[in-house]
Motif scaffolding. Structure first.
Motif, PDB file in Angstrom:
ATOM      1  N   CYS A  58     -27.123 -13.287 -14.404  1.00  7.90           N
ATOM      2  CA  CYS A  58     -25.832 -13.127 -13.722  1.00  7.90           C
ATOM      3  C   CYS A  58     -26.020 -13.784 -12.638  1.00  7.90           C
ATOM      4  O   CYS A  58     -27.160 -13.758 -12.022  1.00  7.90           O
ATOM      5  CB  CYS A  58     -25.594 -11.710 -13.484  1.00  7.90           C
ATOM      6  N   CYS A  61     -25.960 -10.927  -9.512  1.00  9.44           N
ATOM      7  CA  CYS A  61     -27.082  -9.922  -9.245  1.00  9.44           C
ATOM      8  C   CYS A  61     -28.497 -10.746  -9.764  1.00  9.44           C
ATOM      9  O   CYS A  61     -29.382  -9.988  -9.197  1.00  9.44           O
ATOM     10  CB  CYS A  61     -26.695  -8.603  -9.846  1.00  9.44           C
ATOM     11  N   CYS A  79     -21.965 -10.922 -14.624  1.00  9.22           N
ATOM     12  CA  CYS A  79     -22.339  -9.977 -15.709  1.00  9.22           C
ATOM     13  C   CYS A  79     -20.966  -8.869 -15.197  1.00  9.22           C
ATOM     14  O   CYS A  79     -20.206  -8.993 -14.471  1.00  9.22           O
ATOM     15  CB  CYS A  79     -23.677  -9.187 -15.525  1.00  9.22           C
ATOM     16  N   CYS A  82     -21.104  -6.787 -12.100  1.00 10.06           N
ATOM     17  CA  CYS A  82     -20.793  -7.413 -10.898  1.00 10.06           C
ATOM     18  C   CYS A  82     -19.243  -8.071 -11.022  1.00 10.06           C
ATOM     19  O   CYS A  82     -18.718  -7.964  -9.669  1.00 10.06           O
ATOM     20  CB  CYS A  82     -21.582  -8.651 -10.969  1.00 10.06           C
TER      21      CYS A  82
END
Ligand SMILES: [Zn+2]
Ligand SMILES: [Zn+2]
Length: 125
Positions: A58, A61, A79, A82
């Motif tokens: 991602c 993150c 993702c 997020c």
């Protein structure tokens, strides 16, 4: 214009175009469709990837996730948690249009800069 029943040029089934639809096509200066709504939807969605999944980090993150974009894809991919979090601000990607540069060049910059949702999950109880 009255409503009209046409034969879809793809599936050959009848479909109806309402008078409001004709008004709209007139307003945006496009011809009435020759394909039924279902065939048009299938055509519009045919480019979507919902079956190939890739292990990828991602871009927010940094965790390994299973997403619809491979790691080598040039896009910024977030993702699901997020994407829906308060950790980023979509408006921070807004840019003023620069009349001195070509439109598609600026559009491409946006495509590469604005994050994409890496996967659509549906949690049900
Ligand atoms: Zn059709
Ligand atoms: Zn993430």
């Amino acid at each position: 214009m009255e409503q009209e029943t046409k034969i879809c040029q793809n599936c050959k089934k009848d479909f109806t175009i309402g008078s409001d639809d004709f008004n709209f096509y007139e307003k945006i200066k496009v011809p009435a469709p020759n394909w039924c709504p279902e065939c048009r939807l299938i055509k519009r969605l045919s480019w979507r990837n919902e079956r190939s999944l890739f292990k990828r980090k991602c871009d927010l993150c940094g965790q390994d996730k299973i997403l619809i974009f491979p790691q080598e894809s040039p896009y910024k991919v977030y993702c699901y948690p997020c994407w829906w979090s308060e950790k980023w601000d979509a408006e921070s990607h807004a840019k003023d249009y620069d009349f001195s540069k070509p439109f598609f060049e600026q559009l491409m910059e946006l495509f590469l800069n604005v994050p994409r949702l890496g996967i659509i999950l549906r949690w049900s109880a």
